[in-house]
Design a protein around this motif. Structure first.
Motif, PDB file in Angstrom:
ATOM      1  N   HIS A 159       0.252   5.711   0.476  1.00 52.47           N
ATOM      2  CA  HIS A 159      -0.601   6.901   0.565  1.00 52.47           C
ATOM      3  C   HIS A 159       0.284   8.141   0.577  1.00 52.47           C
ATOM      4  O   HIS A 159       1.429   8.107   1.037  1.00 52.47           O
ATOM      5  CB  HIS A 159      -1.487   6.877   1.818  1.00 52.47           C
ATOM      6  CG  HIS A 159      -2.611   5.899   1.716  1.00 52.47           C
ATOM      7  ND1 HIS A 159      -3.707   6.107   0.906  1.00 52.47           N
ATOM      8  CD2 HIS A 159      -2.801   4.704   2.311  1.00 52.47           C
ATOM      9  CE1 HIS A 159      -4.518   5.078   1.021  1.00 52.47           C
ATOM     10  NE2 HIS A 159      -4.003   4.198   1.862  1.00 52.47           N
ATOM     11  N   HIS A 181      -2.828  -1.630   6.183  1.00 54.32           N
ATOM     12  CA  HIS A 181      -3.480  -1.984   4.907  1.00 54.32           C
ATOM     13  C   HIS A 181      -2.680  -3.057   4.166  1.00 54.32           C
ATOM     14  O   HIS A 181      -3.261  -3.990   3.593  1.00 54.32           O
ATOM     15  CB  HIS A 181      -3.659  -0.742   4.030  1.00 54.32           C
ATOM     16  CG  HIS A 181      -4.554   0.291   4.656  1.00 54.32           C
ATOM     17  ND1 HIS A 181      -4.777   1.521   4.112  1.00 54.32           N
ATOM     18  CD2 HIS A 181      -5.276   0.246   5.805  1.00 54.32           C
ATOM     19  CE1 HIS A 181      -5.591   2.204   4.894  1.00 54.32           C
ATOM     20  NE2 HIS A 181      -5.906   1.451   5.931  1.00 54.32           N
ATOM     21  N   ASP A 237       0.844  -1.198   0.000  1.00 55.30           N
ATOM     22  CA  ASP A 237       0.000   0.000   0.000  1.00 55.30           C
ATOM     23  C   ASP A 237       0.878   1.246   0.000  1.00 55.30           C
ATOM     24  O   ASP A 237       2.046   1.200   0.422  1.00 55.30           O
ATOM     25  CB  ASP A 237      -0.926   0.019   1.223  1.00 55.30           C
ATOM     26  CG  ASP A 237      -2.076   1.001   1.032  1.00 55.30           C
ATOM     27  OD1 ASP A 237      -2.440   1.307  -0.124  1.00 55.30           O
ATOM     28  OD2 ASP A 237      -2.624   1.473   2.051  1.00 55.30           O
TER      29      ASP A 237
END
Ligand code: MG
Length: 157
Positions: free
Chosen positions: A12, A44, A10
């Motif tokens: 971000h 995540h 993941d």
């Protein structure tokens, strides 16, 4: 007895005005991760590794970001739900290993607190969760403008 392995990834983007949640803990920093949930890339990635090893798809299938119910939710809640799904499908977690890629802030001093928090949420023993804090040596926007994480999980059933 059989074993199954799963991988998760993941990323971000770092933005002003958000808290930085990583590995289930609040890390002091002037930016946080932009996401529908609290943006905890470590959790995540772990959820995706667990779901992958269980043959249950991915985090987006189980916790869609179009669902208002998950707005700003603590990712620890998503992890606990994921563990229930993994166990319901007949699997036991053997171990989880992760890498976090962040040039800033430096995360090494938070590793133990993250591991404790994750083991508590996963209901697994000491030593079954490992976190590695890495940087991209300033050569990539990943680690500077975003934080990413990889995880692998081994399950037994
Ligand atoms: Mg995410």
């Amino acid at each position: 007895m059989s074993y199954r392995i799963g991988i998760g990834y993941d990323i971000h983007k770092l933005v002003k005005g958000r808290k930085l949640m990583l590995g289930g803990i609040l890390v002091p920093f002037d930016k946080g991760l932009l996401a529908h949930s609290d943006g905890d890339v470590v959790i995540h990635a772990i959820c995706d590794a667990l779901l992958g090893a269980s043959g249950l798809g991915d985090i987006g299938v189980h916790f869609p970001d179009s669902d208002k119910k998950y707005k700003d939710i603590s990712s620890l809640e998503l992890l606990k739900e994921t563990v229930k799904k993994v166990k319901a499908s007949g699997n036991k977690i053997i171990n989880i290993d992760t890498v976090i890629i962040a040039d800033k802030p430096r995360l090494a001093s938070y590793r133990k607190e993250m591991v404790d928090k994750l083991q508590q949420a996963l209901k697994i023993n000491n030593g079954a969760v490992n976190i590695k804090a890495a940087t991209n040596e300033g050569v990539s926007p990943v680690g500077l403008r975003a934080i990413s994480s990889y995880a692998v999980a081994l399950l037994e059933r």
